[in-house]
Scaffold this motif. Structure first.
Motif, PDB file in Angstrom:
ATOM      1  N   VAL A 118       0.841  -1.032   0.114  1.00 13.20           N
ATOM      2  CA  VAL A 118      -0.111  -0.080   0.112  1.00 13.20           C
ATOM      3  C   VAL A 118       0.848   1.450   0.000  1.00 13.20           C
ATOM      4  O   VAL A 118       1.626   1.496   0.948  1.00 13.20           O
ATOM      5  CB  VAL A 118      -0.914   0.034   1.441  1.00 13.20           C
ATOM      6  CG1 VAL A 118      -1.884   1.345   1.170  1.00 13.20           C
ATOM      7  CG2 VAL A 118      -1.666  -1.130   1.316  1.00 13.20           C
ATOM      8  N   ASP A 119       1.009   1.951  -1.306  1.00 12.23           N
ATOM      9  CA  ASP A 119       1.731   3.157  -1.280  1.00 12.23           C
ATOM     10  C   ASP A 119       3.325   2.607  -1.057  1.00 12.23           C
ATOM     11  O   ASP A 119       3.842   3.523  -0.399  1.00 12.23           O
ATOM     12  CB  ASP A 119       1.424   4.319  -0.440  1.00 12.23           C
ATOM     13  CG  ASP A 119      -0.176   4.809  -0.735  1.00 12.23           C
ATOM     14  OD1 ASP A 119      -0.521   4.514  -1.967  1.00 12.23           O
ATOM     15  OD2 ASP A 119      -0.726   5.212   0.102  1.00 12.23           O
ATOM     16  N   GLY A 120       3.541   1.450  -1.310  1.00 13.86           N
ATOM     17  CA  GLY A 120       4.975   0.847  -1.010  1.00 13.86           C
ATOM     18  C   GLY A 120       5.285   0.310   0.096  1.00 13.86           C
ATOM     19  O   GLY A 120       6.330  -0.242   0.357  1.00 13.86           O
ATOM     20  N   LYS A 150      -8.441   6.861   2.908  1.00 16.87           N
ATOM     21  CA  LYS A 150      -7.970   7.840   2.138  1.00 16.87           C
ATOM     22  C   LYS A 150      -7.683   7.134   0.831  1.00 16.87           C
ATOM     23  O   LYS A 150      -7.793   6.008   0.558  1.00 16.87           O
ATOM     24  CB  LYS A 150      -6.514   8.369   2.445  1.00 16.87           C
ATOM     25  CG  LYS A 150      -5.236   7.276   2.587  1.00 16.87           C
ATOM     26  CD  LYS A 150      -4.104   7.748   3.157  1.00 16.87           C
ATOM     27  CE  LYS A 150      -3.140   6.615   3.054  1.00 16.87           C
ATOM     28  NZ  LYS A 150      -1.789   7.016   3.415  1.00 16.87           N
ATOM     29  N   MET A 164      -5.628   5.381  -2.281  1.00 10.86           N
ATOM     30  CA  MET A 164      -4.708   4.496  -2.074  1.00 10.86           C
ATOM     31  C   MET A 164      -4.078   3.901  -3.225  1.00 10.86           C
ATOM     32  O   MET A 164      -5.023   3.706  -4.349  1.00 10.86           O
ATOM     33  CB  MET A 164      -4.842   3.129  -1.110  1.00 10.86           C
ATOM     34  CG  MET A 164      -5.156   3.633   0.369  1.00 10.86           C
ATOM     35  SD  MET A 164      -5.952   2.099   1.116  1.00 10.86           S
ATOM     36  CE  MET A 164      -5.977   2.777   2.664  1.00 10.86           C
ATOM     37  N   ASN A 165      -2.791   3.570  -3.258  1.00 10.00           N
ATOM     38  CA  ASN A 165      -2.290   2.735  -4.637  1.00 10.00           C
ATOM     39  C   ASN A 165      -1.849   1.559  -3.959  1.00 10.00           C
ATOM     40  O   ASN A 165      -0.971   1.199  -3.019  1.00 10.00           O
ATOM     41  CB  ASN A 165      -1.098   3.517  -5.194  1.00 10.00           C
ATOM     42  CG  ASN A 165      -1.430   4.713  -5.846  1.00 10.00           C
ATOM     43  OD1 ASN A 165      -2.305   5.013  -6.681  1.00 10.00           O
ATOM     44  ND2 ASN A 165      -0.843   6.018  -5.570  1.00 10.00           N
ATOM     45  N   ASP A 184      -0.631  -2.557  -4.735  1.00  9.31           N
ATOM     46  CA  ASP A 184       0.050  -3.688  -5.548  1.00  9.31           C
ATOM     47  C   ASP A 184      -0.279  -4.886  -4.772  1.00  9.31           C
ATOM     48  O   ASP A 184       0.100  -5.286  -3.789  1.00  9.31           O
ATOM     49  CB  ASP A 184       1.601  -3.686  -5.703  1.00  9.31           C
ATOM     50  CG  ASP A 184       2.196  -4.597  -6.500  1.00  9.31           C
ATOM     51  OD1 ASP A 184       1.709  -5.401  -7.176  1.00  9.31           O
ATOM     52  OD2 ASP A 184       3.354  -4.210  -6.876  1.00  9.31           O
TER      53      ASP A 184
END
Length: 497
Positions: free
Chosen positions: A50-52, A64, A66-67, A69
């Motif tokens: 999540v966000d790296g 919020k 989120m990016n 993977d």
């Protein structure tokens, strides 16, 4: 309020409600995340970036944008067993619609872990194509008890719809691959354990996990395929083989059909080892007796610290070399990222032989294959629970039959785990009694072969109903001596000096 969650690998943006877990957001976005513990924060298998930052998806609330993977560090292509010992079957599928030039038949093995679909030619009986996929219900738990609990608490619709959708898509793709359409599919025959049967048909599962531990529906059933949401010929029927009892379901009946156990002269034990160990013991003279024992998901890699399914990156076999040092094989030949069930059995057998693990299961120290892949004390304990369940089930079956374990003349191991395990390791750790060493044969995906047989020949489908009624079923939980035998089997066999 909603926040956009971007799933990078899938190129999907999902607007998630504030406060839902990231695991639930994955489900709602149409993904099939791994959650062997059912999202209870115990297994760590749902970890994503999540966000790296690596986090367990079930423990992260969406507060919020989120990016995410979902694939970082995850296992690769899975080994799913599709082949069983092919039986010669007279083609007699029953009356088929006359308006289909090239009718297709479908046979489906709906396992807790994987789904296998066979597409058959309705005029020649030829197996045209086979496809296998992981069961998407794994996002609700690794084993059938977790999934049943989820269905009882939240309703079965989510589990039912996701598996029906997958089976329909697999059949459609196979028909297209063979030059037809799903409308050419005129008959579907399915097998699976009692819980998979009930969840597919959206039948309440409470009686399976609560007393009296019995399926609500035992007999073979046939529906209109379209009634169950399957895209097929308008007149297509979808049939399930019968259940026997408890968690001994249509898949076990399929195994009996495929192996002709009821006709064998030798005293035969058939075991399908998975999260439940279904067993059938008997021969032509004595009839068949069956039971199911809750082995748990350790053989599938769940509840094991570095456990995974049999896929790329998994240690699947472990050996002692001439100098007594442990060596191993990795699926795909690369660096290991975890260990699967067959590797776990081998590793335990090797650790017993070199003294790292004693008969009680106590480890001298954690064992490290690499910096990132290891076996911990808790892993050995999980294996002991699983292997004891199998061993105790075998011994109780023998007692009910009035025979000694040594009277069993042949052992047939069905299913994917049974296909890849080393029988020597299974005996070394006491999962299979020492008396059975040298008598063990793998029969591959016998449940899927049974479904294929029933799809090709209507009389075999009808015969399955008779077989299921004639099998004696034992509920191990009600056997007075089961707990004592189970506790005795927790220890590993004594090692020779």
């Amino acid at each position: 309020m909603k926040y956009p969650v971007t799933f990078i690998r899938e190129n999907i943006v999902y607007d998630a409600e504030e406060g839902v877990t990231l695991l639930e957001a994955e489900r709602l976005a149409g993904l099939t995340p791994d959650a062997p513990c059912g999202g209870n924060g115990k297994c760590g298998k749902c970890r994503v970036l999540v966000d790296g930052v690596s986090l367990a998806a079930c423990q992260v609330l969406v507060t919020k944008a989120m990016n995410v993977d979902t694939g970082a560090g995850k296992e690769g292509a899975n080994q799913i067993l599709t082949e069983g010992a092919k039986s010669r079957v007279e083609l007699a599928p029953g009356e088929l619609p006359e308006d289909v030039e090239r009718p297709f038949l479908a046979a489906v093995d709906l396992g807790s872990t994987s789904v296998v679909v066979y597409l058959l030619d309705g005029k020649t009986g030829e197996t045209l194509a086979v496809r296998s996929m992981l069961n998407p219900q794994r996002q609700y738990g690794a084993d059938v008890v977790m999934r049943a609990s989820y269905a009882m608490e939240h309703g079965a619709e989510a589990l039912s719809s996701c598996i029906r959708r997958l089976v329909g898509e697999m059949i459609r793709e196979l028909a297209r691959e063979c030059g037809g359409t799903q409308e050419d599919v005129v008959r579907i025959v399915m097998v699976g354990n009692s819980c998979m049967h009930h969840l597919f048909l959206e039948i309440p599962v409470d009686s399976l996990v609560l007393a009296p531990y019995e399926p609500k529906v035992k007999d073979a059933v046939t529906y209109s395929a379209q009634e169950l949401g399957m895209q097929a010929h308008p007149a297509a029927k979808l049939s399930w083989l019968p259940n026997i009892g408890g968690f001994v379901g249509a898949d076990t009946v399929g195994c009996i059909l495929a192996t002709h156990m009821e006709e064998r002269e030798k005293m035969t034990l058939m075991i399908d080892i998975g999260t439940n160990g279904e067993m059938v013991l008997g021969n032509r003279a004595t009839g068949l007796t069956a039971c199911s024992t809750a082995a748990g998901p350790a053989f599938e890699g769940a509840k094991i610290s570095c456990g995974m399914r049999g896929s790329t990156g998994a240690i699947d076999h472990v050996y002692l070399d001439g100098g007594g040092h442990m060596t191993w094989h990795v699926i795909g030949e690369g660096e290991p990222i975890g260990i699967c069930g067959s590797g776990l059995l081998d590793a335990a057998a090797c650790l017993l032989k070199n003294g790292t693990v004693d008969e009680s299961g106590r480890m001298e120290a954690d064992w490290h294959f690499t910096e990132n892949v290891s076996l911990l004390q808790q892993d050995i304990r999980e294996l002991q629970l699983a292997k004891a369940a199998i061993a105790a089930g075998i011994r109780i079956l023998c007692t009910k039959k009035g025979i000694e374990v040594g009277d069993i003349e042949e052992v047939l191991i069905a299913g994917a785990f049974g296909n890849y395990l080393d029988p020597e390791s299974a005996c070394d750790i006491g999962m299979l009694p020492e008396e059975l060493r040298g008598r063990i044969t793998s029969v591959g995906n016998a449940a899927g072969e049974g479904a294929r047989i029933a799809a090709l020949n209507e009389s075999e489908y009808e015969r399955s109903r008779i077989l299921a009624r004639e099998v004696e079923f034992i509920e191990l939980a009600r056997e007075a001596d089961f707990q004592d035998v189970y506790v005795d089997e927790l220890e590993f066999p004594e090692q020779e000096d």
